[in-house]
Design a protein around this motif. Structure first.
Motif, short mmCIF file in Angstrom:
data_model
loop_
_atom_site.label_atom_id
_atom_site.label_comp_id
_atom_site.label_asym_id
_atom_site.label_seq_id
_atom_site.Cartn_x
_atom_site.Cartn_y
_atom_site.Cartn_z
N PHE A 240 0.83 -1.20 0.00
CA PHE A 240 0.00 0.00 0.00
C PHE A 240 0.88 1.26 0.00
O PHE A 240 0.70 2.18 -0.79
N PHE A 241 1.88 1.24 0.87
CA PHE A 241 2.81 2.36 1.01
C PHE A 241 3.58 2.58 -0.29
O PHE A 241 3.65 3.70 -0.81
N ILE A 242 4.12 1.47 -0.83
CA ILE A 242 4.88 1.57 -2.08
C ILE A 242 3.99 2.13 -3.18
O ILE A 242 4.39 3.00 -3.96
N GLY A 243 2.75 1.67 -3.22
CA GLY A 243 1.81 2.12 -4.24
C GLY A 243 1.61 3.62 -4.20
O GLY A 243 1.64 4.30 -5.24
N ILE A 244 1.44 4.14 -3.00
CA ILE A 244 1.21 5.58 -2.85
C ILE A 244 2.43 6.38 -3.28
O ILE A 244 2.33 7.34 -4.06
N VAL A 245 3.61 5.96 -2.81
CA VAL A 245 4.84 6.67 -3.17
C VAL A 245 5.03 6.66 -4.68
O VAL A 245 5.35 7.68 -5.31
N TYR A 246 4.78 5.49 -5.26
CA TYR A 246 4.98 5.34 -6.70
C TYR A 246 4.00 6.25 -7.47
O TYR A 246 4.37 6.92 -8.43
N ALA A 247 2.77 6.28 -7.02
CA ALA A 247 1.76 7.10 -7.69
C ALA A 247 2.16 8.57 -7.65
O ALA A 247 2.07 9.29 -8.66
N LEU A 248 2.66 8.98 -6.48
CA LEU A 248 3.11 10.37 -6.34
C LEU A 248 4.24 10.68 -7.31
O LEU A 248 4.27 11.72 -7.97
N TRP A 249 5.17 9.71 -7.37
CA TRP A 249 6.35 9.91 -8.22
C TRP A 249 5.93 10.05 -9.68
O TRP A 249 6.38 10.92 -10.40
N VAL A 250 5.03 9.18 -10.10
CA VAL A 250 4.56 9.21 -11.49
C VAL A 250 3.86 10.54 -11.78
O VAL A 250 4.12 11.21 -12.79
N TRP A 251 3.01 10.93 -10.86
CA TRP A 251 2.22 12.16 -11.04
C TRP A 251 3.13 13.38 -11.10
O TRP A 251 3.07 14.19 -12.03
N LEU A 252 4.06 13.47 -10.09
CA LEU A 252 4.97 14.62 -10.05
C LEU A 252 5.92 14.59 -11.25
O LEU A 252 6.21 15.63 -11.85
N GLY A 253 6.36 13.39 -11.60
CA GLY A 253 7.26 13.23 -12.74
C GLY A 253 6.60 13.72 -14.02
O GLY A 253 7.24 14.35 -14.88
#
Ligand code: UDP
Ligand code: MG
Length: 313
Positions: A240-253
Motif C-alpha cells: 500500500f505504502f509503495i503504491g502511494i509513493v509510486y503514484a506520487l512519483w509518477v504524477w509529479l514526474g
C-alpha cells in the motif's frame, strides 16, 4: 515402589534394538526403588524390527510393544506410548542410543530432588551429526522462539522424564498434529533442565530425511505461532505504502517532466508481477493454516494400532 516406563519409538531400527534393550534393561534392573518397563512403538517398520521386538517381548514380560498399522511418524509414536503408559513416570528416548539410557537414574534423581514434573534433557554436544543437521536445528529453534507464544528450551529433543501429572495433562490435549516438546513446555508445572552430551547414532542411519524434518518444522510453526498470518498484514501495508509513493512519483514526474514512466509498459509489468507475488504468498500462508484446520476438523486418529503385546486389558 514407583513405576517407570521407557517410551521408545522405532522405525526401521533392526540394527540398534537389541543393543538398546540390553543397555536399557541393565539400567532398569540396577534401579532399586523403581520398577521399570519398556514400551516399544514399532512405527510401521519395513525391516526386521517387528520380529526382534516380538522376540524380546516374548522373553521379558516387562517389555510392551505396540505395532502400528503403518508408518505414522515419530511424534504419533511417542504419543501412543504416552497414551498407553500407566506408570508413575515415563522417560521418552530414541531407539538409536544417541540419548544414553544410562542417564535415566540421574533423571529420576533430578525429578525427585527438584520435585519437578518434567526433566528435559539439553544437549551440550552433538556427536556424529552433520554440519547441515546442526545448522538447520539451530535455525529452527531460533525461528521458533522468535515466532511462538511459548518459550522453548534450545537444543532439547524429546528425551525427557515426565511424571504422572504431566502425562495426564499431555494425554488430555485434543490436537492431532503434535509437536511434543512444544506441548510439554506449554503444559507448565515445574520443569528443570538436565545437561548431557548427545552421542552419535549407534548404528543405522537417520530416519529423519529432509522431507520429514520439514513436515516436523511446519507442524511446530503452524501449531505454535499465528505470526505468519500477520505476514499478509505487513506485506499488504508495505505494498500500500509503495503504491502511494509510486503514484506520487509518477504524477509529479509527469507534471515536472523528470520521468516518462507514464508511457512505459515495463513498470506496469513489474508491478503486476510484484503484487501478484505478494498476494500468492499471503494466500499460501493462509492455505497452510486452513490445511491444519482441515486436518483437525476431520479428526482422524493420530495412529492406528495393529497389535499390542504384554499389555493387560
Ligand atoms: N522414528 C519413528 N518414526 C519415524 C521416524 C523416526 O518412530 O517415522 C524414531 C526413530 O526410530 C528414532 C527416533 O524416532 O528412535 C528419532 O529418529 P532419528 O534418530 O532417525 O532422528 P535424528 O536423531 O536423526 O534426528
Ligand atoms: Mg537419532
Amino acid at each position: 515402589m514407583q513405576t517407570l516406563s521407557v517410551i521408545v519409538p522405532c522405525y526401521n531400527e533392526e540394527a540398534v534394538i537389541q543393543e538398546f534393550y540390553n543397555r536399557t534393561k541393565h539400567v532398569l534392573t540396577s534401579l532399586k526403588d523403581v520398577d521399570g518397563y519398556i514400551i516399544f512403538i514399532n512405527d510401521g517398520s519395513k525391516d526386521n524390527t517387528k520380529y526382534i521386538l516380538n522376540l524380546i517381548a516374548s522373553r521379558d514380560e516387562k517389555v510392551k510393544v505396540l505395532h502400528f498399522s503403518r508408518n505414522f511418524g515419530h511424534q504419533p509414536a511417542v504419543t501412543a506410548g504416552m497414551n498407553n503408559c500407566t506408570t508413575d513416570m515415563a522417560v521418552i528416548i530414541d531407539a538409536d542410543l544417541q540419548d544414553p539410557p544410562e542417564l535415566i537414574p540421574d533423571l529420576i534423581d533430578t525429578h525427585r530432588k527438584e520435585e519437578a514434573s518434567v526433566v528435559f534433557c539439553v544437549r551440550k554436544k552433538r556427536e556424529g551429526e552433520t554440519f547441515f543437521k546442526k545448522l538447520t536445528a539451530k535455525l529452527f529453534y531460533k525461528t521458533m522462539n522468535s515466532l511462538s507464544e511459548v518459550e522453548f528450551p534450545r537444543d532439547t529433543g524429546d528425551f525427557r522424564l515426565v511424571d504422572r501429572k504431566a502425562i495426564d495433562a499431555f494425554n488430555a490435549l485434543k490436537e492431532k498434529g503434535k509437536y511434543i516438546r512444544g506441548l510439554i513446555s506449554w503444559i507448565g508445572f515445574k520443569q528443570v533442565p538436565f545437561y548431557y552430551n548427545r552421542d552419535a547414532r549407534f548404528a543405522g542411519e537417520t530416519k529423519y530425511p529432509l522431507k520429514k524434518m520439514l513436515t516436523f518444522a511446519k507442524t511446530a510453526l503452524l501449531y505454535f505461532s499465528k505470526k505468519p498470518l500477520m505476514l499478509s498484514v505487513s506485506l499488504g501495508s508495505l505494498a500500500f505504502f509503495i503504491g502511494i509513493v509510486y503514484a506520487l512519483w509518477v504524477w509529479l514526474g509527469h507534471l515536472f517532466g523528470f520521468t516518462n514512466v507514464i508511457t512505459g509498459w515495463s513498470s506496469t509489468v513489474i508491478i503486476i508481477i510484484f503484487f501478484g507475488g505478494v498476494q500468492l504468498i499471503t494466500i499460501g500462508v493462509l492455505g497452510q493454516y486452513i490445511g491444519v484446520l482441515f486436518d483437525e476438523v476431520k479428526s482422524r486418529p493420530e495412529y492406528i494400532i495393529d497389535e499390542k503385546i504384554n499389555f493387560e486389558e
